[in-house]
Design an enzyme around this catalytic site. Structure first.
Site, PDB file in Angstrom:
ATOM      1  CG  LEU A  30      14.495  35.665   4.372  1.00 18.78           C
ATOM      2  CD1 LEU A  30      14.975  36.123   5.736  1.00 18.78           C
ATOM      3  CD2 LEU A  30      13.729  36.772   3.670  1.00 18.78           C
ATOM      4  CG  HIS A  31      17.414  35.806  -2.149  1.00 17.93           C
ATOM      5  ND1 HIS A  31      17.830  37.121  -2.343  1.00 17.93           N
ATOM      6  CD2 HIS A  31      16.157  35.744  -2.671  1.00 17.93           C
ATOM      7  CE1 HIS A  31      16.889  37.799  -2.972  1.00 17.93           C
ATOM      8  NE2 HIS A  31      15.856  36.999  -3.175  1.00 17.93           N
ATOM      9  CG  HIS A  34      15.219  38.703   0.948  1.00 15.12           C
ATOM     10  ND1 HIS A  34      15.172  37.470   0.336  1.00 15.12           N
ATOM     11  CD2 HIS A  34      14.091  39.353   0.556  1.00 15.12           C
ATOM     12  CE1 HIS A  34      14.066  37.377  -0.382  1.00 15.12           C
ATOM     13  NE2 HIS A  34      13.395  38.505  -0.269  1.00 15.12           N
ATOM     14  CD  GLU A 147      17.823  50.625  -7.071  1.00 14.36           C
ATOM     15  OE1 GLU A 147      18.626  50.143  -7.907  1.00 14.36           O
ATOM     16  OE2 GLU A 147      17.881  51.800  -6.687  1.00 14.36           O
ATOM     17  CB  SER A 184      14.278  36.146  -7.820  1.00 21.68           C
ATOM     18  OG  SER A 184      12.900  35.881  -7.667  1.00 21.68           O
TER      19      SER A 184
END
Length: 280
Positions: A30-31, A34, A147, A184
Site C-alpha cells: 500500500l501507498h 491506496h 483512476e 504505484s
C-alpha cells in the site's frame, strides 16, 4: 487509531461488517494512493473493508507475480491510519475453492482486449473474476478503485452495471509524487536513475494536455515528443472518450499511456478536452 480486524474467511468477514459497507480492493504494498481511496470512502460507510489479496489469475507466466512486493505488516498499520475497520486477507483457496483453473470466469469483452488487454491478454479476465468474487464475499454497497488504472476502473464499472451486481463503483483521483510520477506499487522496482526517467511519463501527458486545443493529433504528437526525447517508446499512447471509445473534438476525453522504464512497466492517464482548453 485502533488496528483493523483481520478477517481470513467469509465467516469472519461477515461477522465483522454491518450497516453500509465500502470496499477498497488492493493487492497490498500500500501507498498514499491506496490510502486516499480509504479516506475517500470513510465518511460514506459504516464499515470500511480493505481487501489485501495478490491475485494470481491476473498474472501471465513470466510476469511479476513472484517479485510483486509483499508488505502485509506495514499495510495493516497504514490501514489503521486511514480508518479502515476490516482487512479481508483471504488465501488463494478461499478465493478459488475450485482451483485456479476453475470453470467460471468473467469475460471482459471487447474493451478488455484493447490497450492493456492487448499487451496482457489474461489480466482483465483475472481482475474482473476476482473483483466479482470480492463483491460476492464482502457484499459492499460501494467500492472504489484508482483512476491510475483507468481501463480497469472502466471495465469494473461496466461489469457492476451489466451484471446487476448492486455495487456503486467510484473512481479515486490519481495520487502523484512531487515530480508528477503516478504512485504505484511497481515504482519500487525502479532503480535510482530509472526513477528520475519515469517522471517523463507524467511530463508527456502534461504536454499532451497543453497541446490538446489543437486536436487529437497535436496532443499525441506533443506527448510522444517528450517520451521520445527521454528514450521511451510507449507500448501505447492513445486518446479515447471517457468510456474508451472514439474521442470527439470539444468533448471530454482521456489520454492513456503505458511504457517501460528499464524492466518496469508503468501506466498513467489524464483527462483532456480535444479542441478545448485542456484538463476537464
Amino acid at each position: 487509531m485502533p488496528e483493523p480486524l483481520i478477517a481470513r474467511t467469509p465467516e469472519e468477514l461477515r461477522a465483522a461488517t454491518s450497516g453500509t459497507v465500502a470496499l477498497v480492493p488492493t493487492m497490498g504494498a500500500l501507498h498514499a494512493g491506496h490510502l486516499s481511496l480509504m479516506e475517500h470512502v470513510r465518511p460514506l460507510a459504516d464499515t470500511v473493508v480493505t481487501s489485501i489479496f495478490l491475485n494470481p489469475t491476473q498474472f501471465a507466466p513470466g510476469e511479476d507475480f513472484d517479485e510483486y512486493p509483499r508488505t502485509f505488516d506495514a499495510d495493516v498499520q497504514k490501514c489503521a491510519t486511514a480508518g479502515v475497520d476490516v482487512i479481508f486477507a483471504p488465501t488463494v483457496d478461499v478465493m478459488y475453492p475450485a482451483g485456479l483453473d476453475g470453470t467460471v470466469r468473467v469475460d471482459p469483452g471487447p474493451l478488455g482486449r484493447i490497450l492493456e488487454g492487448e499487451h496482457r491478454p489474461v489480466m482483465f479476465r483475472g481482475v474482473l473474476t476476482v473483483v466479482a468474487k470480492l463483491f460476492g464475499l464482502v457484499r459492499p454497497d460501494i467500492a472504489i478503485f484508482g483512476e491510475k488504472d483507468y481501463q480497469q476502473l472502466t471495465l469494473i464499472r461496466l461489469m457492476a452495471e451489466e451484471l446487476c451486481l448492486g455495487v456503486e463503483v467510484l473512481g479515486g483521483d490519481t495520487v502523484r509524487e512531487e515530480d508528477g510520477l503516478a504512485m504505484s506499487s511497481r515504482n519500487a522496482y525502479l532503480a535510482r536513475e530509472e526513477r528520475a526517467l519515469a517522471a517523463s511519463i507524467a511530463a508527456a501527458l502534461r504536454a499532451g494536455i497543453d497541446a490538446a486545443a489543437g486536436g487529437e493529433a497535436a496532443a499525441l504528437d506533443a506527448a510522444r515528443a517528450v517520451l521520445t526525447g527521454h528514450g521511451i517508446e510507449p507500448d501505447y499512447l492513445v486518446v479515447t472518450d471517457p468510456d474508451l471509445g472514439e474521442a470527439r473534438p470539444g468533448e471530454a476525453a482521456r489520454m492513456l499511456v503505458a511504457a517501460r522504464v528499464g524492466s518496469t512497466r508503468l501506466l498513467d492517464n489524464v483527462a483532456v478536452r480535444l479542441g478545448g482548453s485542456g484538463t476537464v
